[in-house]
Design a protein around this motif. Sequence first.
Motif, mmCIF file in Angstrom:
data_model
loop_
_atom_site.group_PDB
_atom_site.id
_atom_site.type_symbol
_atom_site.label_atom_id
_atom_site.label_comp_id
_atom_site.label_asym_id
_atom_site.label_seq_id
_atom_site.Cartn_x
_atom_site.Cartn_y
_atom_site.Cartn_z
ATOM 1 N N THR A 250 1.059 -1.108 0.025
ATOM 2 C CA THR A 250 0.044 0.020 0.326
ATOM 3 C C THR A 250 0.972 1.102 -0.048
ATOM 4 O OG1 THR A 250 -0.059 -0.063 2.393
ATOM 5 C CG2 THR A 250 -1.738 -1.155 1.374
ATOM 6 N N PRO A 251 0.352 2.452 -0.134
ATOM 7 C CA PRO A 251 1.115 3.654 -0.385
ATOM 8 C C PRO A 251 1.853 3.914 0.849
ATOM 9 C CG PRO A 251 -1.065 3.937 -1.447
ATOM 10 C CD PRO A 251 -1.005 2.740 -0.613
ATOM 11 N N ALA A 252 1.105 3.967 2.047
ATOM 12 C CA ALA A 252 1.982 4.265 3.334
ATOM 13 C C ALA A 252 3.022 3.043 3.605
ATOM 14 C CB ALA A 252 0.915 4.263 4.200
ATOM 15 N N GLU A 253 2.907 1.847 3.302
ATOM 16 C CA GLU A 253 3.812 0.763 3.568
ATOM 17 C C GLU A 253 5.046 1.304 2.510
ATOM 18 O OE1 GLU A 253 2.576 -3.078 2.288
ATOM 19 O OE2 GLU A 253 4.286 -3.965 3.208
ATOM 20 N N LEU A 255 5.881 3.811 1.359
ATOM 21 C CA LEU A 255 6.876 4.788 1.937
ATOM 22 C C LEU A 255 7.750 4.510 2.944
ATOM 23 C CD1 LEU A 255 4.345 7.813 1.895
ATOM 24 C CD2 LEU A 255 6.755 7.943 0.939
ATOM 25 N N ALA A 256 7.283 3.547 3.681
ATOM 26 C CA ALA A 256 7.946 3.203 4.892
ATOM 27 C C ALA A 256 9.188 2.530 4.495
ATOM 28 C CB ALA A 256 7.232 2.322 5.921
ATOM 29 N N SER A 338 9.549 5.605 9.681
ATOM 30 C CA SER A 338 9.445 4.302 9.061
ATOM 31 C C SER A 338 8.922 3.245 9.686
ATOM 32 C CB SER A 338 10.699 3.888 7.985
ATOM 33 O OG SER A 338 10.583 2.537 7.817
ATOM 34 N N PHE A 341 5.157 2.371 10.796
ATOM 35 C CA PHE A 341 4.229 1.147 10.106
ATOM 36 C C PHE A 341 4.217 -0.010 10.682
ATOM 37 C CE2 PHE A 341 3.752 -1.808 6.860
ATOM 38 C CZ PHE A 341 2.203 -1.608 6.483
#
Lengths: 414, 149
Positions: A250-253, A255-256, A338, A341
Motif C-alpha cells: 500500500t502507499p503508506a507501506e 513509503l516506509a 518508517s 508502520f
Amino acid sequence: MDDVETQFRGDAETLEAWVPLQEKITAERFAAEREKIFRRSWLYIGKATALTQPGSYFVKELPTLNASLIIVRGTDGRVRAFHNICRHRGNKLIREGSGCETAIRCGFHGWGFSPEGACIVVTDEHQFPSLDKSKLGLIAVACEVWNDFIFVNFAPEQTLAAWLEDMWDQYPGYFQQHEKIASYSVEIESNWNLGVNSFTEGYHTLYIHRNTVPDYQGGKTNPQRHRPYMQLMKHHTRYSAPANPDHHETPAEALAWKHGHKMLPAATFRHDDLVAGVNPSRADKWLFDVVELFPNNVMLTGQYWHMVLTFWPLAANRTVMVQEAFAYKPKNMGERLSQEFFRSRGREVLREDLNTLEAQHAALSSGAMKHAYLSRQEAAILHHYRVADGMLQDDPQAWFERIGGAALPPQEKR
Amino acid sequence: MIARRVPRNRLPDGTSSDKGPPVAAVDDRSGAMTERLLPPAFADLEPLVAVWALPNEAARQVNRVGADLETVRTFYLAMLPRMPAVFDYFERVGHGDLDRLAPEDRRLFQLAASFYEASHPVEMKWRRTDIDDAFPLGRLRFLPPSDRR
Ligand code: FES
Ligand SMILES: [Fe+2]
C-alpha cells in the motif's frame, strides 16, 4: 497451484493428531504444570539491557510461582536473581519498580544487602548472638543470560545452554542489534497453553489476519501457507513462515520501506548477513521465524526485528500476556518514522491473535468436546503438549533420558 | 475519553516567515515565548496538529479508533502527498532519538506517526476505524515505550 511440503526436523512422525485439549485447561492440570513445568523450566523474565550499570535492578513479580524476584547487576557485571525477601524477618525488600543502588536496604529494621546478594549491614548487630552474616545473604534463584534475555529457573536440572540446545550459539549479536519499539500487556480469561498455541501455527493467518496482513504469507506457489521448515527440539519448536513474493504494497507501506529497512518483505532477502539461527533452513521465500521457547514464551525473529510474547498463568483460566517488539536501531529520524508502520500494524495483528482465546477457552471448558484434531501444520502445538506431558510424568529424570536426543537426528553445526 | 491536544502557543501573525532556527519568537502582546507549531516547510499542516499530533502510540491509536472513518480518511488524504517531504526532512536528522527533537519537529513526527495509524483502516478498507474481531482496545495495556512515544 502447487504446494510446499514442510521440511521437518526432529520427531514429527510419532505425533498423534488427536489431542485431548479439554483436559489441558483444567485446574488439576494447572496445579501440576505449576510445580512440574514452570518450577523446573528456564523462564524468560526480561532483557538485561534494562540493567545498565552495577547496582541496577528491577523487581519481577511471578504470580505463576507465587514469587517476587529482584533482578540485579552486580559490581562484577553479572546479572543475578534473588527472592525479594529480607533475610531478617522476611519483609518484602523492594515493593516494586526499578532503580540503581549500591546497597539494597530493608525498610523494616534497616538491614542491607550488596548487589551480589551478600548481607552487608545488620543494624545493632551486637544484639544478635554469634552473628554470621555469611549465612544471611539473599536467597538466590538460578539466573542465566542468553543474548540479553534473562532467564530464571527455580529448580534447574540442566544449564540454560543445554536447555536451549543448538539455539544457544546460533544468534550471536542478532538480538543486541535491536531496541525495544513497543510493548503491551493484556490479562485474559483463558488458559496459558491456548495462548501459546495461538502463536505457534501459521494455519490461522489466512483467516484471522485477513483485515491486517492478508497477503504477506504464502502466495501463488504456496496458497495454504505451509511452513517451509519446522524443527522440533527436546523442549522447543522453531519454524519459518513463508513469504509471498507477490505481496501488494500500500502507499503508506511503500513509503516506509523506501525510507527504512523493509521489515515485512516478500522474498527480496539477503541471507548472507543472517545468523545461523534466523531462517535456519535458509528457506527461499522466507518471512520470519517463530520459536516456542517452552513452556510459556514465543519469539518471532525477522531480518530487522524480533518480538517476544510471554504468557504468565495466574490460574487455569487466567493469563497475563506481555508482548515486546524490537527493531533495528534507526540511524536517522526517517528510519524511526518508517518503523511506525510496522509498530502500529503489528499491534493490530496482535489484537486479532488475542481475540480467539477467551471464546475458545469458554467453549472448551463446557466439556462438550474432549479431543481436538490437528493438522501437520500445527505440529508445534502437538509437540508442546508432548513435551509438557513428559515433564508432568512422575519421574522427570527417566523422561529426560527417554526423550534426551533419542528422537532427534544428530545435531548439525551450521 | 481522549484529551484533545490544544495548541499551547499560536504563532503571532507575521512570524511564520522566520527562516531556520532559533524557533522561539517573542509574542509582543503577551511577552511570553511562543513556538511555531511545525517547521516552516510544513506550515500548511498546522491545522492538523491539534487533533493528530499526539504524544505517544497509545494516544494516537485511541484517537484514531475514536474518530469516524471519514475524518480519518480526510486526515490520511491530507498527509499522504506530504509524507515524502516529511521523510526527506527527517532523513536529514542524523539520529533516531525523539527526545532530542525540537518541539515543532516532534509535533511533525507525531503527525506523521498518526498518519500511519490512519493508514490501517483506510488502506486495508475496514468498515470502521477499528478492526472487526479484534481484542478490545480498552483492555490493551500500553507499556513503555508505547505509552511514552
Ligand atoms: S525484616 Fe528486613 S530488616 Fe527486619
Ligand atoms: Fe497470528
